[in-house]
Design a protein around this motif. Structure first.
Motif, PDB file in Angstrom:
ATOM      1  N   UNK A 167       0.849  -1.208   0.000  1.00 27.78           N
ATOM      2  CA  UNK A 167       0.000   0.000   0.000  1.00 27.78           C
ATOM      3  C   UNK A 167       0.881   1.254   0.000  1.00 27.78           C
ATOM      4  N   UNK A 168       1.946   1.228   0.767  1.00 25.64           N
ATOM      5  CA  UNK A 168       2.863   2.383   0.783  1.00 25.64           C
ATOM      6  C   UNK A 168       3.544   2.556  -0.576  1.00 25.64           C
ATOM      7  N   UNK A 169       3.896   1.450  -1.191  1.00 22.21           N
ATOM      8  CA  UNK A 169       4.532   1.528  -2.507  1.00 22.21           C
ATOM      9  C   UNK A 169       3.587   2.116  -3.553  1.00 22.21           C
ATOM     10  N   UNK A 170       2.292   1.824  -3.435  1.00 23.32           N
ATOM     11  CA  UNK A 170       1.306   2.381  -4.379  1.00 23.32           C
ATOM     12  C   UNK A 170       1.337   3.904  -4.319  1.00 23.32           C
ATOM     13  N   UNK A 171       1.417   4.443  -3.106  1.00 19.10           N
ATOM     14  CA  UNK A 171       1.421   5.905  -2.954  1.00 19.10           C
ATOM     15  C   UNK A 171       2.732   6.536  -3.432  1.00 19.10           C
ATOM     16  N   UNK A 172       3.811   5.738  -3.433  1.00 17.64           N
ATOM     17  CA  UNK A 172       5.111   6.273  -3.845  1.00 17.64           C
ATOM     18  C   UNK A 172       5.359   6.197  -5.344  1.00 17.64           C
ATOM     19  N   UNK A 174       5.008   6.488  -9.373  1.00 23.20           N
ATOM     20  CA  UNK A 174       4.588   7.613 -10.194  1.00 23.20           C
ATOM     21  C   UNK A 174       3.701   7.198 -11.367  1.00 23.20           C
ATOM     22  N   UNK A 175       4.013   6.110 -11.999  1.00 19.92           N
ATOM     23  CA  UNK A 175       3.252   5.726 -13.193  1.00 19.92           C
ATOM     24  C   UNK A 175       2.094   4.814 -12.814  1.00 19.92           C
ATOM     25  N   UNK A 176       1.066   4.841 -13.652  1.00 24.15           N
ATOM     26  CA  UNK A 176      -0.102   3.994 -13.411  1.00 24.15           C
ATOM     27  C   UNK A 176       0.262   2.514 -13.508  1.00 24.15           C
ATOM     28  N   UNK A 177       1.212   2.207 -14.355  1.00 20.08           N
ATOM     29  CA  UNK A 177       1.637   0.813 -14.507  1.00 20.08           C
ATOM     30  C   UNK A 177       2.256   0.294 -13.211  1.00 20.08           C
ATOM     31  N   UNK A 178       3.103   1.110 -12.599  1.00 19.85           N
ATOM     32  CA  UNK A 178       3.728   0.717 -11.336  1.00 19.85           C
ATOM     33  C   UNK A 178       2.707   0.597 -10.214  1.00 19.85           C
ATOM     34  N   UNK A 179       1.760   1.536 -10.192  1.00 19.33           N
ATOM     35  CA  UNK A 179       0.706   1.493  -9.174  1.00 19.33           C
ATOM     36  C   UNK A 179      -0.142   0.231  -9.329  1.00 19.33           C
ATOM     37  N   UNK A 180      -0.478  -0.105 -10.581  1.00 23.06           N
ATOM     38  CA  UNK A 180      -1.303  -1.290 -10.842  1.00 23.06           C
ATOM     39  C   UNK A 180      -0.575  -2.562 -10.410  1.00 23.06           C
ATOM     40  N   UNK A 181       0.727  -2.602 -10.650  1.00 23.76           N
ATOM     41  CA  UNK A 181       1.516  -3.787 -10.258  1.00 23.76           C
ATOM     42  C   UNK A 181       1.492  -3.970  -8.742  1.00 23.76           C
ATOM     43  N   UNK A 182       1.645  -2.884  -8.007  1.00 25.38           N
ATOM     44  CA  UNK A 182       1.649  -2.980  -6.545  1.00 25.38           C
ATOM     45  C   UNK A 182       0.262  -3.257  -5.976  1.00 25.38           C
ATOM     46  N   UNK A 183      -0.791  -2.759  -6.654  1.00 23.78           N
ATOM     47  CA  UNK A 183      -2.154  -3.118  -6.228  1.00 23.78           C
ATOM     48  C   UNK A 183      -2.369  -4.613  -6.375  1.00 23.78           C
ATOM     49  N   UNK A 184      -1.897  -5.154  -7.506  1.00 27.15           N
ATOM     50  CA  UNK A 184      -2.053  -6.584  -7.755  1.00 27.15           C
ATOM     51  C   UNK A 184      -1.328  -7.409  -6.689  1.00 27.15           C
ATOM     52  N   UNK A 185      -0.171  -6.948  -6.278  1.00 29.21           N
ATOM     53  CA  UNK A 185       0.604  -7.683  -5.283  1.00 29.21           C
ATOM     54  C   UNK A 185       0.002  -7.541  -3.882  1.00 29.21           C
ATOM     55  N   UNK A 186      -0.611  -6.396  -3.598  1.00 27.45           N
ATOM     56  CA  UNK A 186      -1.314  -6.240  -2.316  1.00 27.45           C
ATOM     57  C   UNK A 186      -2.478  -7.232  -2.244  1.00 27.45           C
ATOM     58  N   UNK A 187      -3.186  -7.379  -3.385  1.00 25.74           N
ATOM     59  CA  UNK A 187      -4.279  -8.357  -3.459  1.00 25.74           C
ATOM     60  C   UNK A 187      -3.725  -9.766  -3.256  1.00 25.74           C
ATOM     61  N   UNK A 211     -11.609  -2.293  -2.700  1.00 22.90           N
ATOM     62  CA  UNK A 211     -11.352  -2.826  -4.043  1.00 22.90           C
ATOM     63  C   UNK A 211     -10.368  -3.990  -3.994  1.00 22.90           C
ATOM     64  N   UNK A 212      -9.438  -3.932  -3.054  1.00 23.19           N
ATOM     65  CA  UNK A 212      -8.489  -5.037  -2.905  1.00 23.19           C
ATOM     66  C   UNK A 212      -9.201  -6.291  -2.410  1.00 23.19           C
ATOM     67  N   UNK A 213     -10.118  -6.093  -1.473  1.00 30.51           N
ATOM     68  CA  UNK A 213     -10.875  -7.232  -0.940  1.00 30.51           C
ATOM     69  C   UNK A 213     -11.716  -7.880  -2.036  1.00 30.51           C
ATOM     70  N   UNK A 214     -12.388  -7.048  -2.830  1.00 27.44           N
ATOM     71  CA  UNK A 214     -13.234  -7.570  -3.910  1.00 27.44           C
ATOM     72  C   UNK A 214     -12.397  -8.349  -4.925  1.00 27.44           C
ATOM     73  N   UNK A 215     -11.243  -7.815  -5.257  1.00 32.95           N
ATOM     74  CA  UNK A 215     -10.376  -8.501  -6.227  1.00 32.95           C
ATOM     75  C   UNK A 215      -9.828  -9.800  -5.637  1.00 32.95           C
ATOM     76  N   UNK A 216      -9.492  -9.787  -4.351  1.00 37.34           N
ATOM     77  CA  UNK A 216      -8.989 -11.007  -3.707  1.00 37.34           C
ATOM     78  C   UNK A 216     -10.043 -12.112  -3.732  1.00 37.34           C
ATOM     79  N   UNK A 217     -11.296 -11.740  -3.498  1.00 36.29           N
ATOM     80  CA  UNK A 217     -12.380 -12.729  -3.545  1.00 36.29           C
ATOM     81  C   UNK A 217     -12.512 -13.312  -4.947  1.00 36.29           C
ATOM     82  N   UNK A 218     -12.365 -12.444  -5.948  1.00 41.87           N
ATOM     83  CA  UNK A 218     -12.471 -12.912  -7.339  1.00 41.87           C
ATOM     84  C   UNK A 218     -11.340 -13.890  -7.674  1.00 41.87           C
TER      85      UNK A 218
END
Length: 228
Positions: A167-172, A174-187, A211-218
């Motif tokens: 979650x901290x890495x998502x906020x740090x 800069x690019x949407x691609x990097x944010x998406x990768x870290x969201x996926x890993x948080x899930x 959103x992380x919880x919903x994706x984890x369930x999926x």
């Protein structure tokens, strides 16, 4: 010829005689002009229309409707859980990081279960706060896990630590691609925690992004046929 003339003049003279007598013009006095009687017009009485007094208009001010104060509702912040351990901490062993190593590979090497990698991250978070970064050639600590059920609290603490690290890495990032990768890993951390400790997500759902919880369930259903 003379006789004819005499006869002609006789009637003519008679005509002239009588005609002159009957055609004598006498002075005709015109009758006095009769003045038409003056009809006195009755005086026009000016009748003023009665003034209609307009009723006083009472200005009634509409009551002011006080708008209720706008309550600013701040979005709930994801609170980092206080990591507590109800069992003795792991005992650790040292491990020298090899080329192309990551926490997943090391967990598979020691535990045969890659989902336990957050426990290794938790043991080294002060040195490597980024869950995806460990340096080749350095030494890290690897917890000794003897039983998942008996050491569940320590494992949960590692899962919280790894989730918050992403979650901290998502906020740090800069690019949407990097944010998406870290969201996926948080899930992915939530998925691992649920597979190891059933009920983990439900009992701690308020601490995670919805959103992380919903994706984890999926992911749990699609990849593992695991339904919460």
């Amino acid at each position: 010829m003379k006789k004819f003339n005499a006869l002609f003049f006789v009637p003519l003279s008679l005509v002239l005689f009588f005609g002159c007598g009957s055609t004598k013009v006498e002075d005709v006095v015109p009758p006095p002009a009769v003045e038409e009687p003056k009809v006195e017009e009755p005086p026009v009485e000016i009748i003023e229309e009665p003034k209609v007094e307009e009723p006083l208009v009472e200005i009634v001010e509409e009551p002011k409707v006080e708008e209720p104060p706008v309550e600013i509702v701040e979005e709930p912040k994801i609170e980092e859980p206080e990591i507590t351990k109800t069992v003795p901490e792991f005992s650790y062993m040292k491990y020298k990081v090899k080329r192309k190593d990551d926490y997943h590979k090391i967990a598979r090497k020691f535990y045969k279960v890659r989902h336990l990698w957050p426990c290794i991250y938790d043991a080294n978070v002060e040195k490597y706060p980024n869950p995806d970064l460990i340096r080749t050639g350095t030494y890290i600590r690897v917890p000794k896990i003897l039983s998942i059920s008996k050491e569940a609290e320590n494992i949960k603490a590692g899962m919280f630590q790894a989730y918050n690290g992403y979650v901290k890495q998502i906020s740090l990032k800069k690019t949407q691609k990097e944010k998406a990768k870290n969201r996926s890993r948080a899930v992915g951390v939530l998925v691992s925690a649920e597979l190891l400790i059933p009920g983990f997500i439900k009992s701690n759902e308020g601490l995670f992004d919805k959103t992380h919880v919903a994706e984890a369930k999926r992911v749990l259903w699609k990849s593992y046929r695991y339904r919460l």
